[in-house]
Design a protein around this motif. Structure first.
Motif, short mmCIF file in Angstrom:
data_model
loop_
_atom_site.label_atom_id
_atom_site.label_comp_id
_atom_site.label_asym_id
_atom_site.label_seq_id
_atom_site.Cartn_x
_atom_site.Cartn_y
_atom_site.Cartn_z
N VAL A 30 40.51 34.74 42.49
CA VAL A 30 40.83 36.02 41.86
C VAL A 30 39.82 37.08 42.30
O VAL A 30 38.61 36.82 42.32
CB VAL A 30 40.84 35.90 40.32
CG1 VAL A 30 41.01 37.27 39.67
CG2 VAL A 30 41.95 34.95 39.88
N SER A 48 46.27 31.60 38.87
CA SER A 48 45.65 31.74 40.20
C SER A 48 44.37 30.93 40.33
O SER A 48 43.73 30.58 39.35
CB SER A 48 45.36 33.23 40.46
OG SER A 48 46.55 33.99 40.37
N GLU A 49 44.03 30.66 41.60
CA GLU A 49 42.83 29.87 41.91
C GLU A 49 41.68 30.73 42.43
O GLU A 49 40.52 30.49 42.10
CB GLU A 49 43.20 28.79 42.94
CG GLU A 49 44.17 27.77 42.37
CD GLU A 49 44.90 26.96 43.41
OE1 GLU A 49 45.16 25.76 43.17
OE2 GLU A 49 45.22 27.51 44.49
N LYS A 65 46.29 29.87 45.51
CA LYS A 65 46.97 30.95 44.80
C LYS A 65 45.98 32.08 44.59
O LYS A 65 44.93 31.88 43.96
CB LYS A 65 47.50 30.45 43.45
CG LYS A 65 48.59 29.39 43.56
CD LYS A 65 49.06 28.97 42.17
CE LYS A 65 50.15 27.93 42.23
NZ LYS A 65 50.58 27.50 40.88
N TYR A 66 46.32 33.26 45.10
CA TYR A 66 45.40 34.40 45.09
C TYR A 66 45.97 35.53 44.25
O TYR A 66 47.17 35.82 44.29
CB TYR A 66 45.15 34.88 46.52
CG TYR A 66 44.32 36.13 46.63
CD1 TYR A 66 42.97 36.11 46.30
CD2 TYR A 66 44.87 37.32 47.09
CE1 TYR A 66 42.20 37.26 46.41
CE2 TYR A 66 44.11 38.47 47.20
CZ TYR A 66 42.77 38.43 46.86
OH TYR A 66 42.01 39.57 46.97
N PHE A 67 45.07 36.18 43.49
CA PHE A 67 45.47 37.32 42.67
C PHE A 67 44.37 38.37 42.74
O PHE A 67 43.18 38.04 42.68
CB PHE A 67 45.66 36.89 41.21
CG PHE A 67 46.01 38.01 40.28
CD1 PHE A 67 47.32 38.44 40.16
CD2 PHE A 67 45.03 38.64 39.51
CE1 PHE A 67 47.66 39.48 39.29
CE2 PHE A 67 45.35 39.68 38.65
CZ PHE A 67 46.67 40.10 38.54
#
Length: 279
Positions: A94, A91-92, A51-53
């Motif tokens: 960032v 998220s994982e 999970k990307y942010f």
């Protein structure tokens, strides 16, 4: 190797990014605009199934832009909480661009997330799945109020323009990348996942015990660095051992050795100190 084929002169930076994610630490990329900081992080993130942010921060950035909007139905029922789905607390990996331009409301919440992997959501403290934060900035923070957040970035890497020697190869690779984007080539599949990285941490933990000889060398270097006027907190001194262990695991070695001490070059607090440590 995939990243190095695209980003000329970034081999050590790429290795440090990999080690930071493996060790669960954060890294700051600092340098002038146009030195591929953002492109490097975005491409790196694409190669990890996670999970990307990402967000570009300014002094006007509001907490809901990073941590999620207020849950209106819950608020009407008398409960204040944020909807964090798809936002930073969910998220994982960032990427926070121009992180040192953020305001105090953002910084206070970031400190707890970066250091403790916790987020206070309306009075309920939740665990966040964060692996690593990549921060980017055009300059080193000079304001005293920013030193706490800067200290959370264990490693600091300069991102400079390439020299004249590499100019032709820079043009060739850059043109090739632009052509690939123009023809909409299929996305490169991820090489690894957040799950794989978490699994690797058990192996890395077993490499945290280093030999007496290496510890003596490490101690000597730490105190030499401090003698040069570089403020290196005890917290960072301990956490750097995780990066040494990650470096050993990444190279397929059972234990850390002197080759892993290269990370100490990236513990500076100012660009002047960076020059000293690089020497």
């Amino acid at each position: 190797r995939a990243l190095e084929s695209q980003f000329l002169g970034k081999q050590e930076t790429i290795r440090l990014m990999v080690l930071s994610v493996l060790a669960g630490e954060h890294i700051a990329l600092i340098g002038p605009p146009g030195t591929a900081k953002s492109a490097l992080v975005r491409t790196f993130a694409k190669y990890i199934d996670s999970k990307y942010f990402e967000y570009l921060l300014t002094r006007f950035t509001e907490p809901n832009e990073l941590f999620g909007p207020v849950d209106i139905p819950a608020f009407r029922q008398g409960t204040y909480r944020r909807r964090t789905e798809g936002m930073m607390p969910d998220s994982e990996i960032v990427f926070l661009d121009e992180i040192f331009k953020s305001n105090s409301a953002i910084l206070n919440a970031l400190l707890t997330i970066l250091n403790e992997r916790k987020f206070n959501n309306g009075g309920t403290v939740i665990d966040v799945p964060l692996l690593s934060v990549f921060g980017a900035s055009n300059e080193v923070p000079a304001d005293e109020s920013l030193q706490a957040i800067f200290d959370r970035f264990l490693l600091r890497v300069r991102s400079d323009h390439l020299d004249a020697y590499h100019f032709q190869e820079l043009i060739q690779r850059g043109v090739q990348l632009e052509l690939e984007r123009m023809v909409n080539q299929p996305e490169q599949p991820a090489f690894t996942s957040a799950k794989d990285i978490l699994a690797a941490r058990g192996e890395i933990a077993r490499r945290m015990q280093i030999s007496d000889e290496l510890m003596a060398t490490y101690k000597s270097l730490v105190f030499q660095i401090r003698a040069e006027g570089v403020s290196l907190s005890d917290r960072r001194v301990v956490k750097l051992l995780k990066l040494m262990a990650a470096s050993a695991w990444f190279d397929g070695r059972a234990t850390a050795d002197v080759s892993d001490l290269f990370i100490l070059k990236h513990t500076w607090n100012t660009l002047e100190q960076a020059e000293i440590l690089d020497g």
